[in-house]
Design an enzyme around this catalytic site. Structure first.
Site, PDB file in Angstrom:
ATOM      1  N   ALA A 131      44.067  43.611  38.387  1.00  0.00           N
ATOM      2  CA  ALA A 131      44.979  43.669  39.191  1.00  0.00           C
ATOM      3  C   ALA A 131      46.439  42.541  38.101  1.00  0.00           C
ATOM      4  CB  ALA A 131      45.468  43.937  40.551  1.00  0.00           C
ATOM      5  N   SER A 132      47.339  42.537  38.815  1.00  0.00           N
ATOM      6  CA  SER A 132      48.661  41.450  38.721  1.00  0.00           C
ATOM      7  C   SER A 132      47.374  39.842  39.485  1.00  0.00           C
ATOM      8  CB  SER A 132      49.712  42.171  39.252  1.00  0.00           C
ATOM      9  OG  SER A 132      49.432  41.750  40.917  1.00  0.00           O
ATOM     10  N   ALA A 134      44.377  39.425  40.052  1.00  0.00           N
ATOM     11  CA  ALA A 134      42.567  38.996  39.900  1.00  0.00           C
ATOM     12  C   ALA A 134      42.442  40.188  39.485  1.00  0.00           C
ATOM     13  CB  ALA A 134      41.554  38.808  41.819  1.00  0.00           C
ATOM     14  N   GLN A 135      40.934  39.932  38.671  1.00  0.00           N
ATOM     15  CA  GLN A 135      40.174  41.356  38.735  1.00  0.00           C
ATOM     16  C   GLN A 135      38.697  41.017  39.294  1.00  0.00           C
ATOM     17  OE1 GLN A 135      40.411  40.468  34.624  1.00  0.00           O
ATOM     18  NE2 GLN A 135      39.004  39.286  33.723  1.00  0.00           N
ATOM     19  N   VAL A 136      37.569  42.474  39.530  1.00  0.00           N
ATOM     20  CA  VAL A 136      37.032  42.740  40.220  1.00  0.00           C
ATOM     21  C   VAL A 136      35.999  42.854  38.644  1.00  0.00           C
ATOM     22  CG1 VAL A 136      35.388  43.675  41.711  1.00  0.00           C
ATOM     23  CG2 VAL A 136      38.458  43.439  42.182  1.00  0.00           C
ATOM     24  N   LYS A 155      35.751  38.677  42.858  1.00  0.00           N
ATOM     25  CA  LYS A 155      37.241  39.100  42.753  1.00  0.00           C
ATOM     26  C   LYS A 155      36.923  37.789  42.094  1.00  0.00           C
ATOM     27  CE  LYS A 155      41.495  40.582  45.015  1.00  0.00           C
ATOM     28  NZ  LYS A 155      41.891  40.671  45.718  1.00  0.00           N
ATOM     29  N   ASP A 290      47.657  47.917  52.753  1.00  0.00           N
ATOM     30  CA  ASP A 290      47.871  47.916  51.800  1.00  0.00           C
ATOM     31  C   ASP A 290      46.155  49.358  52.029  1.00  0.00           C
ATOM     32  OD1 ASP A 290      48.414  48.164  49.079  1.00  0.00           O
ATOM     33  OD2 ASP A 290      47.146  46.484  48.780  1.00  0.00           O
TER      34      ASP A 290
END
Length: 519
Positions: A131-132, A134-136, A155, A290
């Site tokens: 994502a904008s 972070a990444q997992v 994350k 969210d």
């Protein structure tokens, strides 16, 4: 001066991207920095097909992480952007190409202060989501003292994302101040205050320890609920730029065919989702803001499992009561009471007409409440209510706008699972119980006594301030009659006992009057 030039240069760059996508309308509507808009128009092509909101979403996607988050924030502002544009921005995909595993390793080892292999026995170098911010990655923890390992999701923040956000937030504040200075009619929307709220939410998202803490708080709130849970946080493998939590296995909540094939009842899931969301908002005043389908899963036992706690909302107890009374007024057709609550809460200025606002409430609610039960949308009711803000100078309420957006997303999930069901009707017993406990006479008495207790608690400070004031009376300035001064100083005399007891009597009388008025 340097700051102004830097922001203006950045604004011209942004305007050119907006112009390429034929999406300059937000800057044109603001009516500030007109030279930058003119330069962008002259330098970029236009006439791009699509709706305005779609064009703006595409431009924000090109501008990167800061603007993806800004677009998601603006998707809650139908009062500002219009319902169609806000809806298009809500579809803005928070996804970017993944960053290299070398950066992931560097961040993990820096944050945990040890080699990656000593913390994780397995660490998949390919992310499952990027994502904008972070990444997992999926991983397996290194064995503990007893030889146990756990499957986890890790994350990791993007490199340099904090600096990029800082630059663009400075620009956002600069623009907000320009708008308040140059466009007085926009001040009721509180641009600077909204920029500050956006900054605070971003700062929290940039520190993954805050997200981990939010997950733990939500988990505690639902510790006794068998229908909803939060993945456990691994604090030993969590830091400012990395968060490790239990890996979730389950089906996405927006896959009804797969859920039915797994033996799960969509109606039960919709009811559980409605109860969980209502409990977050009204019982706890702390809600997941969210809850789109990608952040809600259903495990093999049918338990709802939420993930991604970067965006959370809070509503204080008094606002919850106002909101509950407002919704009760709408649902029972008591539009006068729904209007009065807005004035009592200070959301509508006191000099506006209660009768006029009552009429506005009726005009919004009647077309919605007259529909079949399964088509009634409480979120859409709130959204249309916020659209009358300009007529009545109603100040923007960021926490309620975030709530309305969250309710809209939750309702969307419910309709996907069971189109013929109204999710709020399924949670009606819970709603009625909450209203009885919080809007009835006993609740009003409890609130009145709390107000009284708070007032009594402030009395010593008030009396100390009065004593300090009286101590300086002899030095000139504010003067009272000598006999009055003697009485106030507590000199012996017929007035001394009355003066000592009076504040307590006044506080008690006010508390009783408040309770009788509310009853």
């Amino acid at each position: 001066m340097i700051g102004h030039l830097r922001n203006l240069t950045r604004l011209i760059t942004i305007a050119r991207v907006l112009a390429r996508h034929d999406a300059l309308f937000p800057l044109e509507r603001l009516g500030v920095a007109k030279p930058a808009v003119w330069i962008a128009k002259a330098a970029s092509r236009r006439n791009v097909p699509g709706r305005p909101g779609e064009k703006l979403a595409a431009a924000f996607g090109e501008l990167g992480p800061s603007f993806i988050k800004l677009g998601q924030a603006l998707s809650t502002r139908a009062d500002l952007m219009g319902e169609e544009v806000a809806a298009d921005l809500s579809n803005l995909q928070d996804s970017l190409p993944p960053f290299p595993f070398e950066d992931v390793r560097r961040t993990v080892e820096t944050e945990l202060d040890r080699p990656l292999e000593s913390a994780f026995s397995v660490f998949d170098p390919v992310p499952v989501a990027a994502a904008s911010i972070a990444q997992v990655h999926f991983a397996i923890t290194a064995p503990d003292a007893e030889g146990h390992t756990r499957e986890v999701a890790v994350k990791v923040l993007r490199p340099g994302v904090e600096e990029a956000f800082r630059r663009d937030i400075d620009l956002l504040f600069w623009l907000s101040r320009l708008v308040e200075f140059a466009q007085p009619q926009w001040r009721r929307l509180r641009p600077v205050e909204n920029a500050r709220a956006f900054e605070e939410s971003v700062v929290i998202e940039m520190d993954l320890r805050f997200e981990a803490a939010a997950a733990c708080e939500l988990a505690e709130n639902f510790a006794d609920d068998p229908t909803f849970r939060v993945p456990a946080i691994d604090w030993q493998r969590t830091g400012r730029r990395i968060m490790t939590q239990e890996r979730v296995r389950g089906l996405r909540i927006d896959e009804p065919d797969k859920l039915i094939a797994a033996g799960l009842d969509p109606r039960v899931l919709v009811g559980n989702a409605a109860n969980a969301f209502f409990s977050m908002v009204f019982r706890d005043g702390f809600f997941h803001a969210d809850l789109h389908p990608g952040n809600m899963f259903v495990d093999a036992e049918g338990v709802l499992v939420a993930v991604d706690f970067g965006i959370m909302g809070r509503i204080d107890r008094q606002t919850r009561r106002y909101l509950g009374e407002m919704l009760l007024g709408f649902l029972t057709g008591n539009y006068r009471r729904a209007a009065e609550v807005h004035f009592e809460a200070g959301w509508v200025p006191a000099d506006k007409s209660v009768e006029g606002f009552t009429q506005a409430c009726r005009s919004i609610a009647e077309p919605i409440m007259g529909r079949p039960l399964n088509e009634i949308s409480v979120a859409r009711l709130l959204g249309q209510l916020f659209q009358v803000t300009e007529t009545f100078d109603m100040q923007a309420q960021p926490q309620l706008l975030l709530l309305q957006k969250s309710m809209l997303v939750t309702e969307g999930v419910g309709r996907t699972l069971a189109p013929d069901v109204n999710m709020w009707e399924l949670s009606r017993p819970l709603i009625e119980s909450w209203m009885a406990d919080n809007l009835g006479p006993q609740a009003r008495l409890a609130d009145g006594m709390k107000t009284l207790s708070d007032s009594v608690g402030r009395l010593p400070r008030l009396l100390e301030s009065a004593e300090n004031l009286l101590g300086g009376m002899d030095k000139g300035g504010f003067r009272l009659h000598p006999e009055t001064v003697k009485a106030l100083r507590g000199n012996r005399g017929p007035l001394s006992g009355v003066i000592t007891v009076a504040p307590w009597l006044i506080a008690i009388v006010l508390g009783v009057l408040l309770f009788l008025k509310e009853s």
